[in-house]
Scaffold this active site. Structure first.
Site, PDB file in Angstrom:
ATOM      1  N   ASP A  39       2.803 -12.214  -8.546  1.00  0.00           N
ATOM      2  CA  ASP A  39       1.702 -11.692  -8.304  1.00  0.00           C
ATOM      3  C   ASP A  39       0.530 -12.151  -9.291  1.00  0.00           C
ATOM      4  O   ASP A  39      -0.286 -11.339  -9.608  1.00  0.00           O
ATOM      5  CB  ASP A  39       1.741 -10.228  -8.266  1.00  0.00           C
ATOM      6  CG  ASP A  39       2.618  -9.366  -6.732  1.00  0.00           C
ATOM      7  OD1 ASP A  39       2.451 -10.570  -5.948  1.00  0.00           O
ATOM      8  OD2 ASP A  39       3.084  -8.558  -6.978  1.00  0.00           O
ATOM      9  N   ALA A  40       0.831 -13.393  -9.981  1.00  0.00           N
ATOM     10  CA  ALA A  40       0.000 -13.892 -10.881  1.00  0.00           C
ATOM     11  C   ALA A  40      -0.636 -15.066 -10.454  1.00  0.00           C
ATOM     12  O   ALA A  40      -1.386 -15.985 -11.445  1.00  0.00           O
ATOM     13  CB  ALA A  40       0.597 -13.977 -12.280  1.00  0.00           C
TER      14      ALA A  40
END
Length: 295
Positions: free
Chosen positions: A240-241
């Site tokens: 999720d980056a």
């Protein structure tokens, strides 16, 4: 009486040129002059510089092909020699007559999946969907309703590597250009991302980086938030980056419950994912490090 022939240009007979290069004077002039010299009619142009003094310059230019005096391959070779190489450009040309091919990965939640299917059917997404991959049987009938092959690849801790290898095989066999995780509830490994080698778009059920984890709406409820949202981003090995493509939020009040927050949140998820996919399909997203320029 015979009606006069239409002089309108075919909206599908267009191409999109995207460019990233070191910023310097003359880039726009060189690109525009090249297209003009070869009969292309520019219809849209967007540009951005991270810094006019030594920054990176980004451009998206859409043009009609009707008057082009070269076939596609000679046109691209000429552009590379005359413009791209002198200006050190990272560039690509995409043609609207050749829609991108999109794989959809989904688990059991159907809201994002069905929204993409309906947008494709209504002509809102100029994309082909040759296959859907799931780790559950739940949405097979929905996929069949849209006439799209549905493949179930079960994923467990014990078979994850083999399952991901099968998913990559299916996507390569279908010659897809990118994949979308429409609430696919599995973490993709670095091996899958490297072996697939093409962009993967995810929808995250919160306004990153807040409230990550398995039950963000319960966490948001417990915190008494006044906004909930969603984030769509490219998938990288760091969970999720990846570079963010689209985000949105909506206001909520103290009267909400975890269930109503979830229903509201799913509406935002659908819209944000569709916005991100549309931007990617239309070549409006240029990645710069871990950020994006979205025209």
């Amino acid at each position: 009486m015979t009606a006069p022939a239409s002089t309108a240009l075919d909206p599908l007979n267009t191409a999109v040129l995207t460019i990233a290069c070191p910023d310097r004077g003359g880039i726009v002039a060189a690109v525009s002059q090249f297209l003009h010299n070869h009969g292309a009619n520019i219809i849209h142009s967007d540009q951005h510089s991270t810094d006019p003094q030594g920054g990176t310059f980004f451009m998206r230019m859409e043009f009609h092909l009707a008057g082009l005096d070269l076939a596609r391959e000679p046109f691209e070779r000429a552009f590379a020699n005359v413009v791209a190489t002198p200006f050190e450009m990272d560039w690509s040309v995409h043609y609207t007559t050749q829609p991108k091919r999109m794989a959809v990965l989904v688990s059991r939640y159907d809201h994002c999946f069905l929204d993409l299917m309906w947008r494709k059917r209504r002509g809102e997404l100029n994309v082909e969907i040759p296959l859907i991959i799931s780790n559950h049987e739940d949405l097979r009938r929905d996929a069949e309703m849209f006439g799209i092959p549905f493949h179930v690849v079960k994923v467990t801790k014990e078979n994850k590597a083999e399952a991901e290898a099968e998913q990559v095989r299916l996507m390569h066999e279908a010659n897809v250009d990118f994949a979308v995780l429409a609430r696919y509830m599995q973490i993709l490994s670095g091996d899958l991302l490297r072996d697939f080698g093409r962009p993967v778009i995810n929808i995250h059920h919160s306004f990153l980086p807040a409230f990550v984890g398995a039950n963000p709406y319960r966490a948001a409820f417990n915190r008494g938030v006044k906004l909930i949202g969603a984030t769509s981003h490219y998938v990288t090995e760091e969970l999720d980056a990846g570079p963010i493509i689209a985000q949105d939020v909506i206001p909520v009040t103290h009267r909400e419950t975890p269930d109503t927050l979830m229903r509201l949140g799913r509406d935002v998820e659908r819209q944000v994912l569709a916005r991100a996919v549309k931007a990617h399909v239309e070549d409006r997203v240029l990645v710069h490090g871990n950020k994006t320029v979205v025209f």
